[in-house]
Design a protein around this motif. Structure first.
Motif, PDB file in Angstrom:
ATOM      1  N   HIS A 245      16.559   9.611  36.994  1.00 37.21           N
ATOM      2  CA  HIS A 245      16.919   8.272  37.442  1.00 37.21           C
ATOM      3  C   HIS A 245      15.862   7.255  37.009  1.00 37.21           C
ATOM      4  N   LEU A 246      14.590   7.585  37.186  1.00 34.26           N
ATOM      5  CA  LEU A 246      13.511   6.692  36.793  1.00 34.26           C
ATOM      6  C   LEU A 246      13.505   6.460  35.279  1.00 34.26           C
ATOM      7  N   THR A 247      13.847   7.481  34.534  1.00 36.62           N
ATOM      8  CA  THR A 247      13.881   7.349  33.072  1.00 36.62           C
ATOM      9  C   THR A 247      14.966   6.356  32.659  1.00 36.62           C
ATOM     10  N   ARG A 248      16.132   6.436  33.314  1.00 29.34           N
ATOM     11  CA  ARG A 248      17.201   5.513  32.989  1.00 29.34           C
ATOM     12  C   ARG A 248      16.820   4.073  33.351  1.00 29.34           C
ATOM     13  N   VAL A 249      16.152   3.911  34.490  1.00 27.69           N
ATOM     14  CA  VAL A 249      15.722   2.579  34.914  1.00 27.69           C
ATOM     15  C   VAL A 249      14.721   1.975  33.937  1.00 27.69           C
ATOM     16  N   GLU A 250      13.736   2.777  33.524  1.00 26.57           N
ATOM     17  CA  GLU A 250      12.719   2.280  32.587  1.00 26.57           C
ATOM     18  C   GLU A 250      13.327   1.952  31.233  1.00 26.57           C
ATOM     19  N   ASN A 251      14.231   2.791  30.765  1.00 28.62           N
ATOM     20  CA  ASN A 251      14.866   2.514  29.481  1.00 28.62           C
ATOM     21  C   ASN A 251      15.683   1.238  29.519  1.00 28.62           C
TER      22      ASN A 251
END
Length: 255
Positions: A245-251
């Motif tokens: 989830h954090l990876t999608r937010v940062e991207n």
């Protein structure tokens, strides 16, 4: 000894007859007479399955006949453990080592050392082929880098067969040899030696993933990985979901 048969033979090329007489003497146990020409021919025929008669061998060994057929030369070479080319050659220049080995083995037998046993070999009597192989290895150790080669050979001797085979496999893999020149690579190898099969497989998988290796280089990532290792499978799955989830937010934010 000056003036001996050996010295005189060295001053000129040996004939086929002289070679056969010398080889026949070489195979004769100390203190015994060489077997008759008939007996020698019979032994050659039995051990090589090539028919050679006593009279024909006598003609070859006494120089009455100097042009034997190829299959007879092969049988003689096989029986006396020498190359066919040695018997067929008109000159001896290319066989200096072979003749030196013949003389060495003959001298050893004349001094009663007719039961030569090699270190590491059990109940194995050395014949000409064994001595040739041994001397050939010694000559290789006297070549370029001889001191280092000898030291390496001494270190290899105590290894068990499986360890020796492993070394052979490494030598046959140049990229692996080049990698082991690096101290960090050797450190990894030493560490892997203490791992079980499962951990070794995991380590190999990690090493093949460069982004993961780069991430583990930071203290923060190491702490996360070590912390996750103590969690239950359910908790680790929850952490993985959060990371995704954090990876999608940062991207999304970077876009």
């Amino acid at each position: 000894m000056p003036g001996s048969t050996t010295d005189r033979a060295r001053q000129r090329q040996r004939t086929l007859a002289e070679k056969l007489q010398w080889l026949r003497e070489l195979k004769t146990p100390r203190g015994e007479q060489p077997p008759s020409y008939d007996m020698t021919a019979r032994l050659i025929s039995e051990r090589t399955e090539t028919s050679i008669s006593g009279p024909y061998f006598w003609e070859l060994a006494t120089g009455r006949s100097t042009n034997p057929k190829l299959h007879h030369l092969r049988a003689l070479a096989r029986f006396f453990n020498v190359p066919v080319a040695y018997l067929a050659a008109d000159e001896n220049a290319d066989f200096e080592y072979l003749e030196a080995e013949l003389e060495l083995l003959h001298a050893l037998k004349q001094r009663g050392v007719h039961d030569i046993r090699l270190h590491g070999a059990t109940d194995v009597e050395a014949d000409l082929a064994t001595v040739q192989d041994l001397l050939g290895r010694l000559r290789q150790l006297d070549g370029p880098g001889g001191d280092q080669a000898r030291e390496t050979a001494l270190r290899l001797a105590p290894l068990d067969p499986e360890q020796q085979q492993t070394l052979h496999d490494i030598i046959d893999d140049p990229p692996l040899l080049n990698a082991l020149r690096s101290e960090p690579a050797r450190t990894l190898t030493r560490a892997a030696a203490d791992l079980d099969d499962t951990r070794t497989t995991t380590a190999a998988t990690v090493l093949q993933q460069l982004p993961l290796l780069d991430a583990l280089h930071t203290d923060t990532t190491l702490r996360i990985a070590l912390g996750a290792a103590t969690l239950s499978e359910h908790s680790r799955q929850a952490v993985l979901t959060l990371v995704e989830h954090l990876t999608r937010v940062e991207n999304a934010a970077q876009v």
